[in-house]
Enzyme design. Structure first.
Site: not given
Length: 302
Positions: A85, A116
């Site tokens: 953004e 992960e």
């Protein structure tokens, strides 16, 4: 990594929602809303720590460095979301703020099992983007114990980059691997262990603060208006025209024509109208003012 999962605040049971499985819709929503109201207060408690993260980030930007978010699952997605953004909101280069998540881009929409749990992957991903000592790395993990994030933070510190650990548990493992830590304690989740709820909300708020505060300090706002907005579609062009009109009191048509003559640069358009000058002169003044609109105007008006 031997820390007992059940000892974490994010994994403990919320005594206020023990009967949520038998509650009606209205009561479920009320329980969730009651818990969500605690999030902003928890963030308020760690503002001093967030301030340090903003300082690191701003200093990296001034040195030509980057802000890199690193996380897995929801934490990783939040970092990517904040990063993507920044270009449309602040007109930044797409490399200036980046989000890395365990498993790569494909993990944003579909979990990559086991990614992960490998700390070496965090280091490898930072090497792939050629991390330098000028950068700031923010490791995000609600539990505070994700190996991918730990590996990334360790490597970042080794090469001299500034590091911040963002978690939702006290004395988090990732906190030990960073120059500074933000441990925002939101309490047990409505659904035990579902950290996409309060924990994620808190982290989203904090990431918003870090990127937005840093960008404002770089001169990407005039008053509370986004003057470095990237004009990539009709809606954003209309927003840009309205921003120019609000700041300069110029008509819609004058703002539109000036924006177009200024190569769609809002900052230059504002300076052009405010000082009744050319695009070339406005650009020169902005360069002298390091991109700050207010300072550019003051160079002439005093």
């Amino acid at each position: 990594m031997e820390q007992n999962l059940t000892s974490l605040t994010t994994e403990s049971r919320n005594q206020q929602t023990l009967q949520i499985d038998t509650a009606n819709t209205k009561d479920i929503l009320k329980m969730m809303n009651d818990e969500d109201q605690k999030v902003a207060l928890a963030v308020q408690d760690v503002l001093a720590d967030v301030e340090v993260a903003v300082k690191f980030t701003y200093e990296s930007f001034k040195r030509g460095g980057r802000l890199i978010y690193v996380g897995a699952g929801t934490s990783g997605r939040l970092g990517v979301l904040d990063a993507v953004e920044c270009p449309p909101t602040f007109g930044t280069d797409f490399n200036m703020v980046q989000g890395l998540m365990a498993g790569g881009e494909k993990a944003f929409v579909k979990a990559v099992e086991g990614a992960e749990d490998r700390d070496e992957l965090g280091e490898e991903d930072l090497k792939l983007i050629h991390l330098t000592a000028n950068d700031t790395v923010i490791g995000i993990a609600a539990s505070g114990r994700t190996p991918y994030v730990i590996g990334a933070l360790k490597y970042a510190r080794e090469i001299g980059a500034k590091t911040v650990a963002l978690s939702c548990n006290e004395n988090a493992l990732i906190s030990k691997e960073a120059d500074h830590s933000i441990e925002v304690i939101v309490g047990p989740e409505v659904l035990t262990g579902s950290t996409r709820l309060k924990a994620a909300t808190a982290h989203k708020m904090i990431l918003n603060m870090i990127s937005t505060s840093s960008m404002i300090q770089l001169g990407k706002a005039y008053e509370n208006l986004m003057v470095d907005v990237s004009i990539s579609n009709h809606k954003l062009k209309e927003r840009a025209i309205n921003i120019i009109s609000k700041i300069t009191s110029a008509s819609y048509n004058q703002s539109k024509l000036t924006l177009e003559s200024a190569q769609n640069e809002v900052k230059a358009s504002i300076v052009m109208i405010k000082l009744d000058t050319t695009y070339a002169e406005a650009t020169k003044l902005l360069n002298e003012a390091d991109g700050y609109v207010r300072k550019a105007i003051e160079l002439v008006k005093g």
